[in-house]
Design an enzyme around this catalytic site. Structure first.
Site, PDB file in Angstrom:
ATOM      1  N   ASP A 118       0.738  -0.915  -0.089  1.00 13.11           N
ATOM      2  CA  ASP A 118       0.402  -0.215   0.133  1.00 13.11           C
ATOM      3  C   ASP A 118       0.749   1.009   0.397  1.00 13.11           C
ATOM      4  O   ASP A 118       0.450   1.807  -0.899  1.00 13.11           O
ATOM      5  CB  ASP A 118      -1.122  -0.028   1.113  1.00 13.11           C
ATOM      6  CG  ASP A 118      -1.766   1.108   1.454  1.00 13.11           C
ATOM      7  OD1 ASP A 118      -1.973   1.477   0.028  1.00 13.11           O
ATOM      8  OD2 ASP A 118      -2.490   1.288   1.938  1.00 13.11           O
TER       9      ASP A 118
ATOM     10  N   ARG B  82      -6.291  11.786 -12.711  1.00 12.43           N
ATOM     11  CA  ARG B  82      -5.244  11.562 -10.791  1.00 12.43           C
ATOM     12  C   ARG B  82      -5.115   9.917 -10.683  1.00 12.43           C
ATOM     13  O   ARG B  82      -4.992   9.975  -9.596  1.00 12.43           O
ATOM     14  CB  ARG B  82      -6.675  11.894 -10.419  1.00 12.43           C
ATOM     15  CG  ARG B  82      -6.418  14.192 -11.019  1.00 12.43           C
ATOM     16  CD  ARG B  82      -7.670  14.694  -9.625  1.00 12.43           C
ATOM     17  NE  ARG B  82      -7.514  14.457  -8.783  1.00 12.43           N
ATOM     18  CZ  ARG B  82      -6.376  15.712  -8.287  1.00 12.43           C
ATOM     19  NH1 ARG B  82      -7.415  16.821  -8.850  1.00 12.43           N
ATOM     20  NH2 ARG B  82      -7.066  15.490  -6.589  1.00 12.43           N
ATOM     21  N   LYS B  83      -5.440   9.080 -11.358  1.00 15.91           N
ATOM     22  CA  LYS B  83      -5.224   7.775 -10.778  1.00 15.91           C
ATOM     23  C   LYS B  83      -3.401   7.174 -11.586  1.00 15.91           C
ATOM     24  O   LYS B  83      -4.036   6.970 -13.021  1.00 15.91           O
ATOM     25  CB  LYS B  83      -6.061   7.091 -11.628  1.00 15.91           C
ATOM     26  CG  LYS B  83      -6.514   5.186 -11.074  1.00 15.91           C
ATOM     27  CD  LYS B  83      -7.588   4.825 -11.474  1.00 15.91           C
ATOM     28  CE  LYS B  83      -7.229   4.420 -13.212  1.00 15.91           C
ATOM     29  NZ  LYS B  83      -8.512   3.000 -13.390  1.00 15.91           N
TER      30      LYS B  83
END
Lengths: 158, 158
Positions: B66, B124-125
């Site tokens: 993550d 934005r990804k």
């Protein structure tokens, strides 16, 4: 709700998990319980479990879904087999895969409620769906594919 | 390899993450670096980061993927924009979804190497693929869908 947590039935030699082992004094000691056909666990995050200030660290949410998922799988295996929780040989599951969708930022402060539903039982594999809710709002949704632990991984196993 | 970690470029007010924030004294303080077109981070797990005895807790692996994923996304955004790391306004990403496949039990003891590859950049990804390797063996494989943090989540944001 059941009185004794699912993880409290884990044999002593596999109760060291950082996320949910009662024998891990440094860990989170997550406790999961049956609640009808679902399972539930509640964890109070600590102030330092932060992502950006004010929100819960995503790794904690993933960890809770992971441990709640494998715990739910163990409980489901006992139920499916018509056996009493804790009867031997123990069911203990590990995670084959984990998926988490972070639906919205999770506010840091209130307790986190993790709910599990059993989506599939197939041989040694159990699929558990999970949500993480804060004050009634679902903040994350996940899925754990849990597999019954190979005997050779168990202490004393072959 | 770059000399300064990606996370060391995060602005002070978003450097509190339990997984990778330099300002979180309780946390893991993961440090990710460019290594050519990939990114790499190495973490020495602590003895209590255990799943069952002898193996690394899956929640730690998820956490590393993550944080390494969002860090890689930030670095990729700077590179894509042709901007210097750390130039303002800062790129800081959060996780929309996380997936981890645990390919084999991860032995607890040696350092964990996390590698990231940029799979997709779209607005934005940013999608980052990741592996976690111990002593040359890939033990887990994951993917992070990271999205640029909404301005209203930034301290002082609107």
């Amino acid at each position: 709700m059941s009185e004794k947590a699912i993880q409290d039935f884990y044999p002593d030699d596999v109760a060291q998990c950082y996320g949910c082992g009662r024998a891990n004094e440094h860990g989170l000691q997550l406790k999961s319980y049956w609640d009808g056909d679902e399972t539930v666990a509640v964890l109070q995050p600590r102030p330092y479990h932060t992502a950006i200030p004010g929100f819960v660290y995503g790794g904690l949410i993933a960890s809770l879904i992971d441990c709640h998922g494998t715990g739910t799988a163990a409980a489901a295996a006992y139920r499916e087999a018509g056996r009493e929780m804790g009867s031997q040989p123990a069911f203990r599951f590990v995670t084959a895969s984990l998926k988490v969708d972070y639906l919205r930022p999770t506010p840091l402060g209130p307790p986190l409620e993790v709910r599990g539903t059993i989506e599939e039982i197939k041989g040694r594999k159990i699929v558990v769906g999970a949500t993480v809710t804060v004050e009634g709002e679902v903040c994350a949704r996940g899925q754990v594919v849990a597999v019954q632990m190979p005997e050779h991984m168990l202490p004393g196993g072959k």
